[in-house]
Design an enzyme around this catalytic site. Sequence first.
Site, PDB file in Angstrom:
ATOM      1  N   LYS A  95       0.809  -1.223   0.000  1.00  0.00           N
ATOM      2  CA  LYS A  95       0.000   0.000   0.000  1.00  0.00           C
ATOM      3  C   LYS A  95       0.847   1.280   0.000  1.00  0.00           C
ATOM      4  O   LYS A  95       0.450   2.300  -0.548  1.00  0.00           O
ATOM      5  CB  LYS A  95      -0.920   0.018   1.228  1.00  0.00           C
ATOM      6  CG  LYS A  95      -1.948  -1.097   1.248  1.00  0.00           C
ATOM      7  CD  LYS A  95      -3.281  -0.600   0.783  1.00  0.00           C
ATOM      8  CE  LYS A  95      -4.329  -1.674   0.595  1.00  0.00           C
ATOM      9  NZ  LYS A  95      -4.322  -2.803   1.510  1.00  0.00           N
ATOM     10  N   GLU A 117      -9.651   6.235   3.631  1.00  0.00           N
ATOM     11  CA  GLU A 117     -10.459   5.158   4.203  1.00  0.00           C
ATOM     12  C   GLU A 117      -9.537   3.972   4.407  1.00  0.00           C
ATOM     13  O   GLU A 117      -8.500   3.865   3.751  1.00  0.00           O
ATOM     14  CB  GLU A 117     -11.587   4.782   3.248  1.00  0.00           C
ATOM     15  CG  GLU A 117     -11.217   3.754   2.159  1.00  0.00           C
ATOM     16  CD  GLU A 117     -10.171   4.233   1.158  1.00  0.00           C
ATOM     17  OE1 GLU A 117     -10.084   5.455   0.936  1.00  0.00           O
ATOM     18  OE2 GLU A 117      -9.433   3.383   0.618  1.00  0.00           O
ATOM     19  N   SER A 383       1.399  -9.777  -1.116  1.00  0.00           N
ATOM     20  CA  SER A 383       1.073  -8.356  -0.938  1.00  0.00           C
ATOM     21  C   SER A 383       1.426  -7.802   0.440  1.00  0.00           C
ATOM     22  O   SER A 383       1.711  -6.617   0.568  1.00  0.00           O
ATOM     23  CB  SER A 383      -0.410  -8.128  -1.229  1.00  0.00           C
ATOM     24  OG  SER A 383      -1.216  -8.984  -0.440  1.00  0.00           O
TER      25      SER A 383
HETATM   26  C1  LIG Z   1      -5.257  -3.887   1.330  1.00  0.00           C
HETATM   27  C2  LIG Z   1      -4.581  -5.145   1.072  1.00  0.00           C
HETATM   28  C3  LIG Z   1      -4.949  -5.961  -0.006  1.00  0.00           C
HETATM   29  C4  LIG Z   1      -6.114  -5.672  -0.904  1.00  0.00           C
HETATM   30  O1  LIG Z   1      -6.039  -4.481  -1.607  1.00  0.00           O
HETATM   31  P1  LIG Z   1      -5.738  -4.445  -3.159  1.00  0.00           P
HETATM   32  O2  LIG Z   1      -6.028  -3.040  -3.526  1.00  0.00           O
HETATM   33  O3  LIG Z   1      -6.672  -5.411  -3.801  1.00  0.00           O
HETATM   34  O4  LIG Z   1      -4.334  -4.818  -3.357  1.00  0.00           O
HETATM   35  C5  LIG Z   1      -4.208  -7.098  -0.246  1.00  0.00           C
HETATM   36  N1  LIG Z   1      -3.180  -7.443   0.554  1.00  0.00           N
HETATM   37  C6  LIG Z   1      -2.808  -6.703   1.611  1.00  0.00           C
HETATM   38  C7  LIG Z   1      -1.670  -7.147   2.449  1.00  0.00           C
HETATM   39  C8  LIG Z   1      -3.493  -5.522   1.902  1.00  0.00           C
HETATM   40  O5  LIG Z   1      -3.107  -4.799   2.945  1.00  0.00           O
END
Ligand SMILES: *Cc1c(COP(=O)(O)O)cnc(C)c1O
Length: 398
Positions: A95, A117, A383
Amino acid sequence: METLAPSSFSVSSTGFYGGFGGAFIPEMLYPNVEELRRNYLAIIADPAFQDEFWQLLTDYVGRPTPLFLARRLSEYIGATIYLKREDLCHTGAHKVNNTIGQILVAQRLGKKRIVAETGAGQHGVATATVCALMNLECIVYMGAIDIERQKPNVDRMRMLGATVVPARSGSQTLKDATNEAMRHWINNPEDTHYIIGSVVGPHPYPDMVARFQSVISEEIRRQLFAKTGRETPDYMVACVGGGSNAAGAFYHYLDEPEVRLVAAEAAGHGVTTGHSAATTALGKPGVLHGSRTILMQTEDGQVIEPYSISAGLDYPGIGPLHAHLFNSGRGEFYPITDGEALAAGFQLSRLEGIIPALESAHALAALPKMNLQPNNVVVVCLSGRGDKDLSTYVKYLP
Ligand SMILES: *Cc1c(COP(=O)(O)O)cnc(C)c1O
């Protein structure tokens, strides 16, 4: 960032990906969104902006993040699996790539306050972090239920000096926090920038966020080439909440059909149980948070409350790029249940010594469903890290 030649998967001048996207916003929001739309491309293209963005990604975020050959996972799955380690970014997820980019845009637009948000709290933390760094006031809206289940991240935001405002409408989760953040922005148009945390919202947000996150696939191409002699994997796999980590991981492969793009969405208790967030499996075209996309809705167009064990995937829509990828068949979507994600999270922890975020565990859980062959090369976008989810994981410890 490297920019791409326009293609059928890049945004049109009016903000559309195929039939999805656009800016369906109340009139009162128009000046803010229009100011951003008119300026974002020129701001991003400015060499001074690029210098500062890359400097911060390198020295503050810790980029490039590694591309890790997961040997034991590869053996277990029966294909070559690389993990793109976004979990090693400062603040624990991808993020921050976007919040760094957007705060630099906000500064150049002369904004004094940031509103955002957050669902899992990762975007709130990433926003509060860059606000501290740049000395801007930070207000984060968060569903009251998410505040309960993501307490460590709430504490982090407060530690960083942000004001966390509970959203108590609807299901008291991400979509309600988004509604209230938009309301705040409407009421404070001049001095506030709204940092949206995914590739959702009115044009130009989906395109702007995808550009900032595209650093993920820009790095993967280079790293994969250094390791294997080719820039393209057979499969690129990512979880999709709104779709920003997936958009970043897919970005530089969109026009290479030999790279299959796989998206994992949260099926919650199961697609047919009424407790799910599997948007493409359950949704229909409609307008959500300012763009035309695919969303979960009733016959008469009311948004259906989503459910997932993972707060970051607990969203009733997907970004318009992903709606287009789904609709055109370019993207392949797999619904993953809570149980499948938990099992994949435990498995990665024990096979590789990496505890994934529950969101990322959904992407890992797609691997056994993909009918992979031994010679396949697969990159999974990891992610985020699982520290924030430990209290959930331990309840299910095998
Ligand atoms: C917020 C988040 C997501 C989902 O958000 P995307 O916009 O779909 O990437 C996925 N993995 C993690 C670790 C997150 O914090």
